[in-house]
Design a protein around this motif. Structure first.
Motif, PDB file in Angstrom:
ATOM      1  N   UNK A 196       0.853  -1.182   0.000  1.00 31.00           N
ATOM      2  CA  UNK A 196       0.000   0.000   0.000  1.00 31.00           C
ATOM      3  C   UNK A 196       0.891   1.235   0.000  1.00 31.00           C
ATOM      4  N   UNK A 197       0.831   1.995  -1.100  1.00 31.36           N
ATOM      5  CA  UNK A 197       1.651   3.201  -1.252  1.00 31.36           C
ATOM      6  C   UNK A 197       0.725   4.410  -1.175  1.00 31.36           C
ATOM      7  N   UNK A 198       0.718   5.066  -0.015  1.00 29.72           N
ATOM      8  CA  UNK A 198      -0.200   6.186   0.244  1.00 29.72           C
ATOM      9  C   UNK A 198       0.455   7.114   1.256  1.00 29.72           C
ATOM     10  N   UNK A 199       0.630   8.392   0.883  1.00 30.65           N
ATOM     11  CA  UNK A 199       1.336   9.308   1.781  1.00 30.65           C
ATOM     12  C   UNK A 199       0.454   9.908   2.868  1.00 30.65           C
ATOM     13  N   UNK A 200      -0.858   9.784   2.751  1.00 26.08           N
ATOM     14  CA  UNK A 200      -1.772  10.210   3.803  1.00 26.08           C
ATOM     15  C   UNK A 200      -1.764   9.116   4.872  1.00 26.08           C
ATOM     16  N   UNK A 201      -1.060   9.354   5.974  1.00 25.39           N
ATOM     17  CA  UNK A 201      -0.846   8.290   6.954  1.00 25.39           C
ATOM     18  C   UNK A 201      -2.123   7.857   7.660  1.00 25.39           C
ATOM     19  N   UNK A 202      -3.055   8.773   7.859  1.00 23.34           N
ATOM     20  CA  UNK A 202      -4.323   8.403   8.489  1.00 23.34           C
ATOM     21  C   UNK A 202      -5.115   7.482   7.565  1.00 23.34           C
ATOM     22  N   UNK A 216       9.123  10.989  -5.198  1.00 22.59           N
ATOM     23  CA  UNK A 216       9.053  10.474  -6.566  1.00 22.59           C
ATOM     24  C   UNK A 216       7.592  10.265  -6.925  1.00 22.59           C
ATOM     25  N   UNK A 217       7.090  10.880  -8.001  1.00 17.03           N
ATOM     26  CA  UNK A 217       5.674  10.743  -8.351  1.00 17.03           C
ATOM     27  C   UNK A 217       5.285   9.287  -8.600  1.00 17.03           C
ATOM     28  N   UNK A 218       4.049   8.957  -8.245  1.00 10.96           N
ATOM     29  CA  UNK A 218       3.573   7.596  -8.406  1.00 10.96           C
ATOM     30  C   UNK A 218       3.655   7.094  -9.839  1.00 10.96           C
ATOM     31  N   UNK A 219       3.384   7.965 -10.805  1.00 14.47           N
ATOM     32  CA  UNK A 219       3.416   7.554 -12.204  1.00 14.47           C
ATOM     33  C   UNK A 219       4.838   7.161 -12.610  1.00 14.47           C
ATOM     34  N   UNK A 271       5.268   5.361   2.320  1.00 14.46           N
ATOM     35  CA  UNK A 271       4.663   6.688   2.233  1.00 14.46           C
ATOM     36  C   UNK A 271       5.315   7.617   1.210  1.00 14.46           C
ATOM     37  N   UNK A 272       6.324   7.135   0.512  1.00 15.95           N
ATOM     38  CA  UNK A 272       6.925   7.980  -0.527  1.00 15.95           C
ATOM     39  C   UNK A 272       7.328   7.129  -1.727  1.00 15.95           C
ATOM     40  N   UNK A 273       7.582   7.801  -2.846  1.00 13.62           N
ATOM     41  CA  UNK A 273       7.827   7.101  -4.084  1.00 13.62           C
ATOM     42  C   UNK A 273       9.130   6.322  -4.130  1.00 13.62           C
ATOM     43  N   UNK A 274      10.173   6.830  -3.492  1.00 12.38           N
ATOM     44  CA  UNK A 274      11.467   6.166  -3.521  1.00 12.38           C
ATOM     45  C   UNK A 274      11.400   4.817  -2.794  1.00 12.38           C
ATOM     46  N   UNK A 275      10.801   4.827  -1.604  1.00 12.90           N
ATOM     47  CA  UNK A 275      10.676   3.580  -0.852  1.00 12.90           C
ATOM     48  C   UNK A 275       9.733   2.617  -1.572  1.00 12.90           C
ATOM     49  N   UNK A 276       8.681   3.162  -2.187  1.00 10.42           N
ATOM     50  CA  UNK A 276       7.747   2.322  -2.938  1.00 10.42           C
ATOM     51  C   UNK A 276       8.454   1.595  -4.074  1.00 10.42           C
ATOM     52  N   UNK A 277       9.278   2.342  -4.829  1.00 11.49           N
ATOM     53  CA  UNK A 277      10.011   1.739  -5.938  1.00 11.49           C
ATOM     54  C   UNK A 277      10.887   0.592  -5.451  1.00 11.49           C
ATOM     55  N   UNK A 278      11.572   0.826  -4.336  1.00 10.24           N
ATOM     56  CA  UNK A 278      12.467  -0.200  -3.786  1.00 10.24           C
ATOM     57  C   UNK A 278      11.691  -1.434  -3.319  1.00 10.24           C
ATOM     58  N   UNK A 279      10.641  -1.224  -2.533  1.00  7.57           N
ATOM     59  CA  UNK A 279       9.883  -2.350  -1.992  1.00  7.57           C
ATOM     60  C   UNK A 279       9.213  -3.154  -3.103  1.00  7.57           C
TER      61      UNK A 279
END
Length: 225
Positions: free
Chosen positions: A5-11, A57-60, A31-39
């Motif tokens: 789940x890649x979403x920067x709104x933590x709530x 890093x933008x989601x697109x 919560x951010x694009x860089x970590x999302x890309x890695x995971x």
């Protein structure tokens, strides 16, 4: 099924993770694009929910990077951007589905379940194998016993494990592979936890449903005597 789940709104992320977890997904949150890309590139996910408006890093761009590296995991874009041309851009970048905010969690769930089924080659609306029919909404399984149908309730881990095995009947999966797809990244896992839950499923469904291949792992058998 294991979900990123890649979403920067933590709530919102915390709320979604809780509800997805209650419906049979093992959820990792970033919560951010860089970590999302890695995971996404380094962990064995079955499906990914990706917001577009991410810091770092933008989601697109994350999605384009995944696809450029031949990452075939199904991706559902979840975003407040609902303009038709943005949806087109998302699909062209490699998205498999698109859901605009605000949304109903029930719709997100059925879309994710459909994406996972299709990724495993299942074209029907339900997971059925070896005379069993899995109900994803109630996390139970229906089976025929003594010429009558019986519904058997499963625990969360039992459901996740059985669903994964039933989606790919006849395939042998090692303990470590099953652990990676049944539990999230932060869960503490005992070395024999898969063996324990396989034993529990056999008690509920019969020993002949899930077979052991010595030195290899477990498989769901459709050949039930």
């Amino acid at each position: 099924m294991r979900l990123l789940l890649v979403e920067d709104d933590k709530a919102l992320s915390a709320d979604l993770a809780k509800q997805l977890g209650q419906h049979g997904f093992a959820v990792d949150r970033v919560f951010d694009g860089v970590e999302a890309a890695y995971m996404g590139e380094n962990e064995p996910y079955d499906v990914i929910v990706l917001d577009l408006g991410l810091p770092e890093m933008p989601g697109i761009d994350v999605l384009k990077q995944w696809r450029s590296k031949q990452l075939a995991i199904p991706v559902l874009i979840l975003t407040a951007r609902s303009a038709w041309h943005e949806k087109v851009d998302g699909f062209r970048a490699g998205a498999d589905d698109y859901l605009s905010k605000p949304f109903h969690v029930e719709e997100l769930l059925v879309r994710l379940e459909a994406l996972v089924r299709r990724s495993k080659g299942i074209t029907s609306a339900h997971i059925e194998a070896g005379g069993l029919k899995l109900d994803e909404a109630t996390q139970s399984v229906e089976m025929s016993m003594d010429n009558r149908l019986e519904t058997i309730t499963l625990t969360g881990v039992e459901f996740r494990l059985l669903r994964y095995l039933m989606m790919q009947p006849g395939h042998v999966f090692s303990d470590s592979h099953l652990l990676e797809h049944v539990y999230d990244y932060d869960s503490e896992k005992e070395s024999n936890v898969i063996e324990v839950y396989i034993s529990k499923l056999r008690k509920k469904l019969g020993k002949e449903r899930i077979l052991t291949r010595r030195g290899q792992g477990y498989l769901f058998s459709v050949k039930v005597r």
